[in-house]
Design an enzyme around this catalytic site. Structure first.
Site, PDB file in Angstrom:
ATOM      1  N   GLN A 159      31.285  17.290  31.230  1.00  0.00           N
ATOM      2  CA  GLN A 159      30.682  18.702  31.571  1.00  0.00           C
ATOM      3  C   GLN A 159      30.471  18.850  33.155  1.00  0.00           C
ATOM      4  OE1 GLN A 159      27.640  20.750  29.149  1.00  0.00           O
ATOM      5  NE2 GLN A 159      26.436  20.898  30.826  1.00  0.00           N
ATOM      6  N   SER A 182      26.502  20.929  36.909  1.00  0.00           N
ATOM      7  CA  SER A 182      25.402  20.738  37.997  1.00  0.00           C
ATOM      8  C   SER A 182      26.166  20.236  39.219  1.00  0.00           C
ATOM      9  CB  SER A 182      24.462  19.442  37.605  1.00  0.00           C
ATOM     10  OG  SER A 182      23.596  19.936  36.582  1.00  0.00           O
ATOM     11  N   GLU A 212      24.080  21.730  24.213  1.00  0.00           N
ATOM     12  CA  GLU A 212      23.681  20.697  25.223  1.00  0.00           C
ATOM     13  C   GLU A 212      22.107  20.176  24.897  1.00  0.00           C
ATOM     14  OE1 GLU A 212      23.766  18.800  29.531  1.00  0.00           O
ATOM     15  OE2 GLU A 212      23.265  20.967  29.130  1.00  0.00           O
TER      16      GLU A 212
END
Length: 415
Positions: A134, A137, A252
């Site tokens: 993923q 961030s 998540e």
């Protein structure tokens, strides 16, 4: 072994019988016996490599994701049958591989993807043939994810991606990534973001490991310099990626909230059951103060499991877990750290020092769990951010003031 003869019309009793027959013929007898003795015994007879080699048998049965349609790799059954199946499978500890694909990527594909995308990506996810990570961030956009600066520029039928991501779990092993990138800097920060599926094996993608306190490198930073994504691998509408990401972020949070989540489970350390066993092994169970602390944590763990089961039922029914996933995540972050801290306390001097080693696997098991649990308050969205979600969406508290609300992203100060 082909997909099991279980459908939405199969009775729960018949489904359970079919699964038990499958277990008897397809799960190695040594694994079945060891699983009944506990995790340590199972690890002794089932190596990670053994499990990966056997996993296609699990995937082909349809049991990895039984509520998914057969064409997506499941059985197409309802919640009642899925829960009954899981009850039968649970004692065998048949971990689902590729959790970021099964949870994070799949959540967005089911909610906002096309059927062509689902047919292309979901079956390989179930079979663990294409692993996922993923890319959300960034160094300057962690808790405030909507401030992300990675850019995606349209080039005909492709998008060209440039930027940097960080704290990416298993990026070094991933074949594909779910990616958020900014496609219109003139819009406010929560807009102008688009959701993509990125091939990790291409020029312009560089992965660098980040060493953890445990000595492992689960997390990575990823540099994107001219990586390309075909427009057919865009999920949702252009500039609507923030809305698409909500399904992934919710999944998540639910995935990392521990037992009963249907995902990776507890990230770091053992359960309260292990704490009870350790206390008995060390003689600390006879201390009423220690015993009281342990039982309190055990009770909290049961509550967490029930909360997660409720969230999982909503997901299986095609509903959004909403803020309930944040409840489980906030609860987990504190509870797991309390369990692992007490685990080390009960372990005593064995948790203070051990022979020098460069192999993370040589760390005492319960010390490793305590060190790994330090990340629980950050992964899946920080505890503080999830408390904000609960305050605003459950308690109805006013949102925090934002002087830049509605301003174009390019005008907002960034770190």
């Amino acid at each position: 072994m082909t997909r099991l003869p279980i459908t939405a019309d199969t009775s729960v009793t018949d489904a359970v019988d079919v699964v038990r027959q499958w277990i008897a013929t397809e799960v190695p007898a040594a694994w079945r016996s060891a699983a009944a003795e506990g995790p340590a015994a199972l690890r002794a007879v089932r190596t990670p490599a053994d499990y990966r080699d056997w996993y296609p048998t699990f995937a082909d049965s349809g049991l990895v994701a039984p509520t998914w349609l057969p064409e997506h790799g499941g059985l197409g059954v309802g919640n009642d049958i899925a829960r009954a199946i899981e009850t039968v499978l649970a004692p065998l500890r048949l971990t689902r591989l590729n959790p970021l694909g099964l949870n994070n990527a799949a959540a967005a594909l089911f909610s906002h993807g096309t059927e062509e995308q689902r047919l292309r990506f979901l079956p390989p996810i179930v079979r663990n043939e294409e692993k996922w990570c993923q890319l959300f961030s960034e160094p300057g956009a962690g808790s405030d994810l909507a401030s992300l600066a990675t850019r995606a520029v349209r080039d005909g039928d492709h998008w060209v991606i440039s930027g940097q991501k960080v704290w990416t779990t298993w990026a070094d092993q991933a074949d594909f990534a779910i990616l958020l990138a900014r496609t219109d800097p003139d819009q406010p920060k929560h807009k102008g973001i688009t959701y993509f599926l990125l091939d990790m094996h291409q020029p312009g993608v560089e992965v660098r490991p980040l060493r953890q306190i445990t000595g492992e490198a689960e997390f990575n930073e990823v540099f994107l310099d001219g990586a390309r994504v075909p427009d057919e691998h865009r999920v949702g509408e252009i500039n609507d990626g923030w809305r698409v990401s909500a399904s992934t972020l919710s999944s998540e949070r639910q995935m990392v909230s521990g037992s009963g989540s249907g995902g990776m489970g507890r990230l770091g350390g053992s359960s309260a059951e292990r704490l009870i066993a350790l206390a008995r092994e060390t003689g600390r169970w006879d201390d009423p103060v220690v015993r009281n602390k342990i039982v309190r944590l055990w009770a909290q763990e049961q509550i967490r499991g029930w909360t997660n089961a409720r969230v999982q039922a909503a997901l299986s029914a095609g509903q959004s877990p909403g803020a309930a996933s944040s409840i489980g995540k906030v609860h987990q972050a504190t509870l797991n750290q309390q369990i692992q801290d007490l685990m080390v306390d009960v372990l005593g001097t064995a948790a203070v020092a051990w022979p020098a080693t460069d192999d993370p696997d040589d760390l005492p098991r319960d010390v490793h769990g305590m060190l790994r649990s330090l990340a629980n308050a950050t992964e899946g969205g920080t505890t503080d951010i999830n408390k904000n979600i609960l305050g605003e969406r459950v308690l109805g508290l006013p949102k925090e003031p934002d002087p830049w609300r509605g301003k174009p992203w390019k005008e907002i100060p960034r770190s």
